[in-house]
Design a protein around this motif. Structure first.
Motif, PDB file in Angstrom:
ATOM      1  N   VAL A 105     -32.398 -15.465 -27.876  1.00 46.26           N
ATOM      2  CA  VAL A 105     -31.066 -15.833 -28.359  1.00 46.26           C
ATOM      3  C   VAL A 105     -31.133 -17.181 -29.071  1.00 46.26           C
ATOM      4  CG1 VAL A 105     -29.862 -14.513 -26.583  1.00 46.26           C
ATOM      5  CG2 VAL A 105     -30.478 -16.891 -26.131  1.00 46.26           C
ATOM      6  N   ILE A 106     -30.192 -17.380 -29.983  1.00 41.10           N
ATOM      7  CA  ILE A 106     -30.125 -18.644 -30.712  1.00 41.10           C
ATOM      8  C   ILE A 106     -28.674 -18.901 -31.099  1.00 41.10           C
ATOM      9  CG2 ILE A 106     -30.579 -17.591 -32.988  1.00 41.10           C
ATOM     10  CD1 ILE A 106     -32.365 -20.112 -33.565  1.00 41.10           C
ATOM     11  N   THR A 107     -28.282 -20.171 -31.106  1.00 38.53           N
ATOM     12  CA  THR A 107     -26.908 -20.562 -31.433  1.00 38.53           C
ATOM     13  C   THR A 107     -26.870 -21.184 -32.815  1.00 38.53           C
ATOM     14  OG1 THR A 107     -26.384 -20.959 -29.102  1.00 38.53           O
ATOM     15  CG2 THR A 107     -24.937 -21.976 -30.733  1.00 38.53           C
ATOM     16  N   ASN A 120     -22.499 -28.577 -27.742  1.00 38.68           N
ATOM     17  CA  ASN A 120     -23.331 -29.566 -27.057  1.00 38.68           C
ATOM     18  C   ASN A 120     -24.674 -28.938 -26.702  1.00 38.68           C
ATOM     19  OD1 ASN A 120     -24.546 -31.374 -25.247  1.00 38.68           O
ATOM     20  ND2 ASN A 120     -22.560 -32.132 -24.558  1.00 38.68           N
ATOM     21  N   ARG A 121     -25.675 -29.245 -27.502  1.00 42.21           N
ATOM     22  CA  ARG A 121     -26.970 -28.598 -27.309  1.00 42.21           C
ATOM     23  C   ARG A 121     -27.560 -28.866 -25.926  1.00 42.21           C
ATOM     24  NH1 ARG A 121     -32.448 -29.359 -30.972  1.00 42.21           N
ATOM     25  NH2 ARG A 121     -33.461 -27.413 -30.345  1.00 42.21           N
ATOM     26  N   SER A 122     -27.377 -30.075 -25.440  1.00 38.89           N
ATOM     27  CA  SER A 122     -27.976 -30.430 -24.146  1.00 38.89           C
ATOM     28  C   SER A 122     -27.425 -29.582 -23.006  1.00 38.89           C
ATOM     29  CB  SER A 122     -27.749 -31.915 -23.841  1.00 38.89           C
ATOM     30  OG  SER A 122     -26.369 -32.180 -23.633  1.00 38.89           O
ATOM     31  N   GLN A 123     -26.232 -29.003 -23.203  1.00 40.91           N
ATOM     32  CA  GLN A 123     -25.607 -28.185 -22.162  1.00 40.91           C
ATOM     33  C   GLN A 123     -25.816 -26.682 -22.369  1.00 40.91           C
ATOM     34  OE1 GLN A 123     -21.486 -29.336 -21.919  1.00 40.91           O
ATOM     35  NE2 GLN A 123     -21.947 -31.450 -21.346  1.00 40.91           N
ATOM     36  N   VAL A 125     -27.336 -23.049 -22.334  1.00 38.30           N
ATOM     37  CA  VAL A 125     -28.274 -22.401 -21.401  1.00 38.30           C
ATOM     38  C   VAL A 125     -29.583 -22.048 -22.103  1.00 38.30           C
ATOM     39  CG1 VAL A 125     -26.495 -21.522 -19.863  1.00 38.30           C
ATOM     40  CG2 VAL A 125     -27.223 -20.125 -21.798  1.00 38.30           C
ATOM     41  N   ASP A 126     -29.534 -21.872 -23.410  1.00 40.91           N
ATOM     42  CA  ASP A 126     -30.752 -21.743 -24.211  1.00 40.91           C
ATOM     43  C   ASP A 126     -30.634 -22.752 -25.339  1.00 40.91           C
ATOM     44  OD1 ASP A 126     -32.476 -20.732 -26.499  1.00 40.91           O
ATOM     45  OD2 ASP A 126     -33.093 -19.361 -24.888  1.00 40.91           O
ATOM     46  N   LYS A 127     -31.628 -23.611 -25.471  1.00 40.68           N
ATOM     47  CA  LYS A 127     -31.526 -24.764 -26.383  1.00 40.68           C
ATOM     48  C   LYS A 127     -31.873 -24.431 -27.833  1.00 40.68           C
ATOM     49  CE  LYS A 127     -30.637 -27.692 -22.972  1.00 40.68           C
ATOM     50  NZ  LYS A 127     -30.528 -26.759 -21.853  1.00 40.68           N
ATOM     51  N   ALA A 128     -32.236 -23.189 -28.124  1.00 43.53           N
ATOM     52  CA  ALA A 128     -32.592 -22.832 -29.504  1.00 43.53           C
ATOM     53  C   ALA A 128     -31.353 -22.909 -30.400  1.00 43.53           C
ATOM     54  CB  ALA A 128     -33.196 -21.436 -29.555  1.00 43.53           C
ATOM     55  N   ILE A 129     -31.466 -23.652 -31.507  1.00 43.05           N
ATOM     56  CA  ILE A 129     -30.331 -23.787 -32.421  1.00 43.05           C
ATOM     57  C   ILE A 129     -30.755 -23.550 -33.872  1.00 43.05           C
ATOM     58  CG2 ILE A 129     -29.011 -25.326 -30.927  1.00 43.05           C
ATOM     59  CD1 ILE A 129     -29.910 -27.663 -32.773  1.00 43.05           C
ATOM     60  N   TRP A 130     -29.791 -23.047 -34.628  1.00 44.66           N
ATOM     61  CA  TRP A 130     -29.954 -22.715 -36.043  1.00 44.66           C
ATOM     62  C   TRP A 130     -28.866 -23.494 -36.773  1.00 44.66           C
ATOM     63  CZ3 TRP A 130     -28.758 -16.996 -37.775  1.00 44.66           C
ATOM     64  CH2 TRP A 130     -29.023 -16.840 -39.138  1.00 44.66           C
ATOM     65  N   VAL A 131     -29.274 -24.508 -37.520  1.00 42.80           N
ATOM     66  CA  VAL A 131     -28.340 -25.481 -38.080  1.00 42.80           C
ATOM     67  C   VAL A 131     -28.090 -25.213 -39.562  1.00 42.80           C
ATOM     68  CG1 VAL A 131     -27.957 -27.933 -38.546  1.00 42.80           C
ATOM     69  CG2 VAL A 131     -29.070 -27.230 -36.422  1.00 42.80           C
ATOM     70  N   ALA A 132     -26.812 -25.214 -39.950  1.00 40.77           N
ATOM     71  CA  ALA A 132     -26.431 -25.073 -41.356  1.00 40.77           C
ATOM     72  C   ALA A 132     -26.116 -26.451 -41.929  1.00 40.77           C
ATOM     73  CB  ALA A 132     -25.209 -24.165 -41.489  1.00 40.77           C
ATOM     74  N   GLY A 140     -30.606 -32.630 -40.291  1.00 40.96           N
ATOM     75  CA  GLY A 140     -29.761 -33.688 -39.733  1.00 40.96           C
ATOM     76  C   GLY A 140     -29.508 -33.574 -38.252  1.00 40.96           C
ATOM     77  N   VAL A 141     -30.133 -32.596 -37.588  1.00 35.41           N
ATOM     78  CA  VAL A 141     -30.060 -32.447 -36.139  1.00 35.41           C
ATOM     79  C   VAL A 141     -31.502 -32.390 -35.635  1.00 35.41           C
ATOM     80  CG1 VAL A 141     -29.247 -31.048 -34.206  1.00 35.41           C
ATOM     81  CG2 VAL A 141     -27.890 -31.171 -36.311  1.00 35.41           C
ATOM     82  N   ALA A 142     -31.840 -33.264 -34.724  1.00 37.02           N
ATOM     83  CA  ALA A 142     -33.229 -33.392 -34.279  1.00 37.02           C
ATOM     84  C   ALA A 142     -33.757 -32.091 -33.676  1.00 37.02           C
ATOM     85  CB  ALA A 142     -33.348 -34.518 -33.262  1.00 37.02           C
ATOM     86  N   ASN A 143     -34.971 -31.749 -34.050  1.00 32.66           N
ATOM     87  CA  ASN A 143     -35.686 -30.612 -33.457  1.00 32.66           C
ATOM     88  C   ASN A 143     -34.945 -29.284 -33.562  1.00 32.66           C
ATOM     89  OD1 ASN A 143     -37.855 -32.337 -32.549  1.00 32.66           O
ATOM     90  ND2 ASN A 143     -36.460 -33.047 -30.955  1.00 32.66           N
TER      91      ASN A 143
END
Length: 254
Positions: A105-107, A120-123, A125-132, A140-143
């Motif tokens: 899964v990814i947010t 809030n990425r730190s909160q 349940v899965d830290k995978a993120i896809w940034v636009a 502009g968002v770390a890692n």
């Protein structure tokens, strides 16, 4: 899709569902065609804040489409009707998918939403993120695991998949060095279409429902935004990228 692959695309993410009652009429065909060309095809759900109900609806269609538990499932968090802080309901959605064995899964969300804490990425349940984040040299968002760096890659959105979270193939971000107009005047759209934004930050959170098609002419003023420029028009901001627009007639004054 064949042409997108020739241009360098390694995979596709298909919109499957939205809310608790919408199924994309194109999804089935897009998924089928995607598998003919790419090793993996992922799907996403456009989220409106009802965690369990929307996760149930989404997953039911994931299964009906014959997608197995290795499939990348994304939650698209950008709807204007979402509460300011939406992390808790995003987590409800993600937990439901994970509990049913779908763990890839990814947010997805705008860089501005992650940086403001709306997601809030730190909160998560899965830290995978896809940034636009468009018109900039980095997400502009770390890692960030993936970065949707443009909404106009031959007419479609396109992303860098840094560690394989979307496609299974890691990519190195090497955006072509863009060149920008810095003049007031009359511009013509030279790509398929150019989207309009409410603010100089060209991201999903500020995207308007209007766009200019190829051949359209627009009068605008060049506005400095960081190290680049935007063109301010009567209906909002557009990119000043020379690959998207050309200056037809320069006007005087600031």
């Amino acid at each position: 899709m064949k042409q997108l692959k020739k241009w360098g695309a390694d995979g596709i993410m298909v919109k499957l569902t939205e809310g608790t009652g919408y199924l994309s009429p194109k999804a089935g065909t897009q998924i089928t065609n995607g598998f003919k060309l790419f090793d993996t095809v992922g799907v996403y759900h456009f989220f409106h804040g009802r965690g369990t109900a929307e996760a149930q609806y989404f997953l039911a269609w994931v299964k009906k489409m014959g997608l197995d538990k290795s499939t990348v499932l994304a939650i698209d968090v950008e709807a204007p009707d979402l509460p300011y802080s939406t992390t808790s309901q995003v987590n409800v959605f993600l937990r439901y998918l994970i509990a049913h064995g779908y763990k890839n899964v990814i947010t997805y969300g705008s860089g501005s939403w992650f940086n403001a804490g709306r997601i809030n990425r730190s909160q998560l349940v899965d830290k995978a993120i896809w940034v636009a984040a468009y018109g900039v040299s980095q997400p502009g968002v770390a890692n960030a695991n993936a970065w949707q760096y443009t909404d106009n890659f031959h007419g479609v959105d396109c992303s860098y998949d840094f560690d394989g979270k979307l496609s299974g193939k890691a990519t190195k971000a090497t955006p072509k060095k863009a060149s920008y107009w810095a003049d007031n005047g009359l511009y013509e759209v030279i790509t398929s279409e150019v989207n309009v934004y409410g603010k100089p930050a060209l991201d999903k959170a500020n995207k308007r429902r209007i766009h200019f098609s190829k051949g359209s002419t627009i009068y605008g003023k060049a506005v400095k935004y960081g190290k680049v420029y935007r063109i301010k028009t009567d209906v909002g901001y557009i990119s000043a990228n020379r690959d998207y627009v050309k200056l037809v007639r320069k006007s005087g004054g600031k």
